[in-house]
Design a protein around this motif. Structure first.
Motif, short mmCIF file in Angstrom:
data_model
loop_
_atom_site.label_atom_id
_atom_site.label_comp_id
_atom_site.label_asym_id
_atom_site.label_seq_id
_atom_site.Cartn_x
_atom_site.Cartn_y
_atom_site.Cartn_z
N LEU A 1 0.81 -1.23 0.00
CA LEU A 1 0.00 0.00 0.00
C LEU A 1 0.84 1.27 0.00
O LEU A 1 0.34 2.35 -0.32
N PHE A 2 2.10 1.17 0.36
CA PHE A 2 2.96 2.36 0.43
C PHE A 2 3.34 2.84 -0.96
O PHE A 2 3.61 2.05 -1.86
N ASN A 3 3.37 4.17 -1.12
CA ASN A 3 3.80 4.80 -2.36
C ASN A 3 5.32 4.94 -2.31
O ASN A 3 5.84 5.77 -1.57
N LEU A 4 6.01 4.15 -3.09
CA LEU A 4 7.47 4.17 -3.07
C LEU A 4 8.06 5.38 -3.78
O LEU A 4 9.25 5.67 -3.62
N ASP A 5 7.25 6.08 -4.56
CA ASP A 5 7.74 7.26 -5.28
C ASP A 5 7.75 8.52 -4.42
O ASP A 5 8.29 9.54 -4.82
N ASN A 6 7.13 8.46 -3.25
CA ASN A 6 7.04 9.63 -2.39
C ASN A 6 7.28 9.21 -0.93
O ASN A 6 6.37 8.72 -0.27
N THR A 7 8.49 9.44 -0.45
CA THR A 7 8.82 9.03 0.92
C THR A 7 8.12 9.88 1.97
O THR A 7 8.12 9.53 3.15
N GLN A 8 7.54 11.01 1.55
CA GLN A 8 6.82 11.87 2.48
C GLN A 8 5.36 11.45 2.65
O GLN A 8 4.62 12.04 3.42
N GLU A 9 4.96 10.43 1.90
CA GLU A 9 3.58 9.94 1.98
C GLU A 9 3.57 8.68 2.85
O GLU A 9 4.17 7.67 2.50
N GLY A 10 2.87 8.77 3.95
CA GLY A 10 2.80 7.64 4.87
C GLY A 10 1.50 6.88 4.71
O GLY A 10 0.78 7.03 3.73
N LEU A 11 1.23 6.08 5.70
CA LEU A 11 0.04 5.23 5.69
C LEU A 11 -0.53 5.21 7.11
O LEU A 11 0.22 5.18 8.08
N LYS A 12 -1.85 5.24 7.21
CA LYS A 12 -2.51 5.19 8.51
C LYS A 12 -3.46 4.00 8.53
O LYS A 12 -4.35 3.91 7.69
N VAL A 13 -3.24 3.08 9.45
CA VAL A 13 -4.15 1.95 9.64
C VAL A 13 -5.06 2.35 10.80
O VAL A 13 -4.65 2.36 11.96
N HIS A 14 -6.28 2.71 10.48
CA HIS A 14 -7.22 3.22 11.48
C HIS A 14 -7.69 2.11 12.42
O HIS A 14 -7.65 0.93 12.08
N HIS A 15 -8.16 2.51 13.58
CA HIS A 15 -8.61 1.55 14.60
C HIS A 15 -9.84 0.77 14.15
O HIS A 15 -10.16 -0.25 14.73
N VAL A 16 -10.52 1.24 13.10
CA VAL A 16 -11.69 0.53 12.59
C VAL A 16 -11.32 -0.39 11.41
O VAL A 16 -12.20 -1.02 10.84
N ALA A 17 -10.04 -0.47 11.09
CA ALA A 17 -9.58 -1.36 10.01
C ALA A 17 -9.76 -2.81 10.44
O ALA A 17 -10.00 -3.11 11.62
N ALA A 18 -9.62 -3.70 9.49
CA ALA A 18 -9.70 -5.14 9.80
C ALA A 18 -8.66 -5.49 10.85
O ALA A 18 -7.52 -5.00 10.78
N PRO A 19 -9.02 -6.31 11.81
CA PRO A 19 -8.06 -6.70 12.86
C PRO A 19 -6.75 -7.26 12.30
O PRO A 19 -5.69 -7.01 12.86
N LYS A 20 -6.81 -7.99 11.18
CA LYS A 20 -5.58 -8.54 10.62
C LYS A 20 -4.67 -7.44 10.11
O LYS A 20 -3.45 -7.55 10.19
N ALA A 21 -5.24 -6.34 9.60
CA ALA A 21 -4.42 -5.21 9.13
C ALA A 21 -3.79 -4.47 10.31
O ALA A 21 -2.62 -4.09 10.26
N ILE A 22 -4.55 -4.29 11.37
CA ILE A 22 -4.03 -3.63 12.57
C ILE A 22 -2.88 -4.45 13.16
O ILE A 22 -1.82 -3.91 13.49
N ALA A 23 -3.06 -5.75 13.25
CA ALA A 23 -2.02 -6.63 13.79
C ALA A 23 -0.80 -6.65 12.87
O ALA A 23 0.34 -6.67 13.35
N ALA A 24 -1.03 -6.64 11.56
CA ALA A 24 0.08 -6.65 10.61
C ALA A 24 0.92 -5.38 10.74
O ALA A 24 2.15 -5.44 10.72
N ALA A 25 0.27 -4.24 10.91
CA ALA A 25 1.00 -2.98 11.08
C ALA A 25 1.83 -3.03 12.36
O ALA A 25 2.99 -2.59 12.37
N GLN A 26 1.27 -3.57 13.41
CA GLN A 26 2.02 -3.71 14.67
C GLN A 26 3.26 -4.57 14.47
O GLN A 26 4.35 -4.23 14.92
#
Length: 81
Positions: free
Chosen positions: A16-41
């Motif tokens: 999901l990360f944009n490799l062309d822009n290092t200033q662009e991050g990603l936010k996994v919100h608390h309402v995201a799928a539990p597997k996504a939240i755990a993966a980010a952790q």
């Protein structure tokens, strides 16, 4: 080594990360799928992203994301050929 559901979830976050822009991050919100939240952790614990809920890629994370995205591109091209 096998591809576990946890590993697949981590790879999905890395793609999901944009490799062309290092200033662009990603936010996994608390309402995201539990597997996504755990993966980010787990990615944070491994030193690949700067925050437990996303943030930015570290240098190692950028390299991992580049490999993950490259592999996905190769597999998708091979699938359509």
């Amino acid at each position: 080594m096998s591809y576990t559901p946890e590993l697949i979830a981590e790879l999905e976050i890395l793609t999901l990360f944009n490799l062309d822009n290092t200033q662009e991050g990603l936010k996994v919100h608390h309402v995201a799928a539990p597997k996504a939240i755990a993966a980010a952790q787990r990615l944070h614990d491994k030193g690949l992203i700067t925050q437990v809920d996303g943030g930015y890629l570290t240098s190692l994370g950028h390299e991992a994301a580049a490999h993950a995205q490259g592999l996905l591109t190769i597999l998708n091209v091979a699938e359509t050929a």
